[in-house]
Design a protein around this motif. Structure first.
Motif, mmCIF file in Angstrom:
data_model
loop_
_atom_site.group_PDB
_atom_site.id
_atom_site.type_symbol
_atom_site.label_atom_id
_atom_site.label_comp_id
_atom_site.label_asym_id
_atom_site.label_seq_id
_atom_site.Cartn_x
_atom_site.Cartn_y
_atom_site.Cartn_z
ATOM 1 N N GLU A 120 0.828 -1.206 0.000
ATOM 2 C CA GLU A 120 0.000 0.000 0.000
ATOM 3 C C GLU A 120 0.860 1.253 0.000
ATOM 4 O O GLU A 120 1.959 1.266 0.566
ATOM 5 C CB GLU A 120 -0.924 0.006 1.229
ATOM 6 C CG GLU A 120 -1.938 -1.130 1.221
ATOM 7 C CD GLU A 120 -2.904 -1.064 2.389
ATOM 8 O OE1 GLU A 120 -4.054 -1.515 2.225
ATOM 9 O OE2 GLU A 120 -2.514 -0.577 3.469
ATOM 10 N N ALA A 124 -2.846 5.112 1.896
ATOM 11 C CA ALA A 124 -3.601 3.931 2.317
ATOM 12 C C ALA A 124 -3.129 3.430 3.678
ATOM 13 O O ALA A 124 -3.936 2.957 4.499
ATOM 14 C CB ALA A 124 -3.456 2.831 1.268
ATOM 15 N N LEU A 125 -1.833 3.561 3.949
ATOM 16 C CA LEU A 125 -1.311 3.125 5.242
ATOM 17 C C LEU A 125 -1.877 3.969 6.376
ATOM 18 O O LEU A 125 -2.214 3.439 7.444
ATOM 19 C CB LEU A 125 0.221 3.213 5.239
ATOM 20 C CG LEU A 125 0.960 2.190 4.377
ATOM 21 C CD1 LEU A 125 2.452 2.501 4.356
ATOM 22 C CD2 LEU A 125 0.719 0.766 4.874
ATOM 23 N N ARG A 127 -4.746 5.521 6.360
ATOM 24 C CA ARG A 127 -6.152 5.131 6.541
ATOM 25 C C ARG A 127 -6.259 3.844 7.356
ATOM 26 O O ARG A 127 -7.157 3.700 8.184
ATOM 27 C CB ARG A 127 -6.837 4.950 5.181
ATOM 28 C CG ARG A 127 -7.112 6.254 4.445
ATOM 29 C CD ARG A 127 -8.087 6.052 3.299
ATOM 30 N NE ARG A 127 -7.554 5.148 2.274
ATOM 31 C CZ ARG A 127 -6.855 5.548 1.227
ATOM 32 N NH1 ARG A 127 -6.561 6.848 1.072
ATOM 33 N NH2 ARG A 127 -6.424 4.677 0.328
ATOM 34 N N ARG A 128 -5.352 2.935 7.128
ATOM 35 C CA ARG A 128 -5.377 1.667 7.857
ATOM 36 C C ARG A 128 -4.893 1.843 9.294
ATOM 37 O O ARG A 128 -5.446 1.253 10.236
ATOM 38 C CB ARG A 128 -4.509 0.638 7.126
ATOM 39 C CG ARG A 128 -4.585 -0.759 7.717
ATOM 40 C CD ARG A 128 -3.634 -1.719 7.009
ATOM 41 N NE ARG A 128 -4.021 -2.028 5.653
ATOM 42 C CZ ARG A 128 -4.884 -2.988 5.314
ATOM 43 N NH1 ARG A 128 -5.468 -3.708 6.263
ATOM 44 N NH2 ARG A 128 -5.156 -3.217 4.042
ATOM 45 N N TYR A 142 2.158 -5.025 4.170
ATOM 46 C CA TYR A 142 1.477 -5.427 5.402
ATOM 47 C C TYR A 142 0.950 -6.850 5.261
ATOM 48 O O TYR A 142 0.242 -7.175 4.303
ATOM 49 C CB TYR A 142 0.324 -4.463 5.692
ATOM 50 C CG TYR A 142 -0.585 -4.901 6.817
ATOM 51 C CD1 TYR A 142 -0.081 -5.178 8.085
ATOM 52 C CD2 TYR A 142 -1.964 -5.031 6.609
ATOM 53 C CE1 TYR A 142 -0.914 -5.580 9.114
ATOM 54 C CE2 TYR A 142 -2.803 -5.419 7.643
ATOM 55 C CZ TYR A 142 -2.274 -5.701 8.889
ATOM 56 O OH TYR A 142 -3.110 -6.098 9.898
ATOM 57 N N ARG A 144 -1.560 -9.351 6.147
ATOM 58 C CA ARG A 144 -2.915 -9.372 6.711
ATOM 59 C C ARG A 144 -3.209 -10.651 7.483
ATOM 60 O O ARG A 144 -4.073 -10.664 8.369
ATOM 61 C CB ARG A 144 -3.944 -9.184 5.585
ATOM 62 C CG ARG A 144 -3.887 -7.794 4.961
ATOM 63 C CD ARG A 144 -4.900 -7.631 3.858
ATOM 64 N NE ARG A 144 -4.589 -8.490 2.709
ATOM 65 C CZ ARG A 144 -5.178 -8.381 1.516
ATOM 66 N NH1 ARG A 144 -6.122 -7.456 1.337
ATOM 67 N NH2 ARG A 144 -4.836 -9.171 0.521
ATOM 68 N N ASP A 240 -4.263 -2.609 17.185
ATOM 69 C CA ASP A 240 -4.139 -3.007 15.776
ATOM 70 C C ASP A 240 -2.700 -2.917 15.269
ATOM 71 O O ASP A 240 -2.449 -3.112 14.082
ATOM 72 C CB ASP A 240 -5.036 -2.125 14.900
ATOM 73 C CG ASP A 240 -4.622 -0.645 14.938
ATOM 74 O OD1 ASP A 240 -3.941 -0.239 15.908
ATOM 75 O OD2 ASP A 240 -4.998 0.094 14.011
#
Length: 388
Positions: A120, A124-125, A127-128, A142, A144, A240
């Motif tokens: 990503e 995007a990182l 946002r995650r 990453y 998952r 997370d």
């Protein structure tokens, strides 16, 4: 005394070899020689105990995937009470513009092996992971699923307990000499005065593997390298958070209610560790790690270091990659060495591979030919780019 197989080193690599020898049907005599049965200074128990599929070469990915499959069926393999506290939190490996080509190439290799890794960009990182600062970051890979961390001691004890019912002789001693007769190893001498006649020797001596090989007159570029792990507290708890690796090499991950971090040792100019040096280098935390943590995760500007420990990598100075299989000239001397920080996660696969080689005459599950000793003799690196 005579043993068909003597395994030098009884931590996770040696125990895995012994375990899978019996699983593959080897009925001969096996001795597992370990100088420290409490494993107080073993690379296994001092490890950060993580598992990942984010490597640069397919063979390393496959080794860790074997262990991951074992984790998935742990109770089936070792019994209903088997538990190593595996937390599938993932890895997040970050790269700036300069590191992006390597990150992309690694990701392609991982995807080709079926790993669940997503690549990503910086937006995007964030946002995650909203707590992450992407200053100087172009992208990140990453995991998952299929990556995380676990209890190293619990994993080792599963294997050691299983060995008790498999007719393995546990010998508490240090190896002081290895006798060669031409192109074969004939005997192993111990510091308690005993001499063991041997059919095959397996070098699973971790950071001491280079010294063990030298006793047999064999060159192995594996030496201990000191690695510091620091524990700190922070007000913010990020449930997370994966195991995050900064482009600098600094890593951090949760560990219960605290965090652990490391990766600050400068590899340039680094030499072998004093085998007795297990004292943490606190200036590395204050001067190198903390500024990186505060930049990457702004909330970590205010943290409280609490304790630290030191472990020794079995560092392969040629290419930071494992050496697996027999010596091409001394065929009854087998290597399981040089993992350079990822031995714990790959030990079961290597144990299985060497057991297959000994019992069946070849690799069946994971082909470890690429890790063979011939590249050491030729000075031909088989380099793993993703060493943490």
């Amino acid at each position: 005394m005579h043993y068909d197989i003597v395994i030098i080193g009884g931590a996770i690599v040696g125990s895995s070899v012994a375990y899978y020898l019996r699983e593959e049907g080897f009925s001969g005599s096996i001795a597992l020689v370990e100088r420290d049965p409490q494993f107080s200074r073993a690379a296994t128990t001092l490890s950060c105990a993580s598992i990942r599929q984010q490597f640069s070469i397919p063979e390393n990915i496959r080794l860790s995937q074997f262990t991951l499959k074992l984790f998935r069926r742990l109770k089936e393999e070792f019994g209903a009470d088997a538990d190593i506290g595996f937390r599938e939190g993932g890895y997040l490996i970050l790269a700036g513009e300069n590191g992006l080509p390597i990150l992309r190439a690694n990701h392609e290799a991982q995807m080709a092996e079926g790993a669940d890794i997503v690549l990503e960009d910086a937006e995007a990182l964030v946002r995650r992971f909203p707590w992450l600062s992407v200053e100087g970051i172009t992208a990140g890979a990453y995991g998952r699923s299929g990556e995380g961390w676990f209890d190293a001691h619990a994993m080792l004890m599963l294997f050691r307990k299983a060995l008790r019912s498999k007719n393995i002789d546990f010998i508490t001693a240090s190896v002081t000499g290895i006798e060669r007769q031409g192109k074969r190893v004939a005997g192993v001498t111990l510091d308690n005065g005993e001499r063991l006649e041997v059919g095959t020797v397996v070098n699973a001596a971790g950071p001491n593997a280079g010294k063990v090989a030298a006793m047999a007159g064999l060159a192995l570029p594996v030496e201990p390298r000191k690695r510091n792990v620091f524990v700190f507290e922070a007000r913010e708890k990020y449930d997370d958070m994966p195991l995050l690796v900064d482009p600098s090499g600094i890593y951090v991950r949760p560990e219960g209610s605290v965090y652990i971090t490391g990766g600050a040792e400068p590899e340039e100019g680094e030499g072998p560790a004093d085998p007795a040096d297990f004292d943490p280098d606190w200036p590395l935390f204050e001067e190198v790690i903390w500024p990186v943590l505060a930049t990457r995760i702004p909330a970590f500007e205010a943290i409280k270091p609490t304790r630290a420990w030191v472990g020794h990598y079995d560092y392969n100075t040629l290419d930071q990659n494992a050496v697996i299989g027999p010596h091409p000239e001394v065929g009854n001397f087998l290597f399981a060495n040089g993992f350079s920080g990822h031995g714990l996660q790959q030990a079961p696969a290597v144990g299985k591979a060497l057991a297959e080689l000994i019992v069946h005459g070849g690799y069946r599950t994971v082909d470890c030919s690429a890790f063979g000793y011939s590249r050491i003799a030729d000075g031909r690196p088989f380099r793993e780019l993703n060493v943490i």
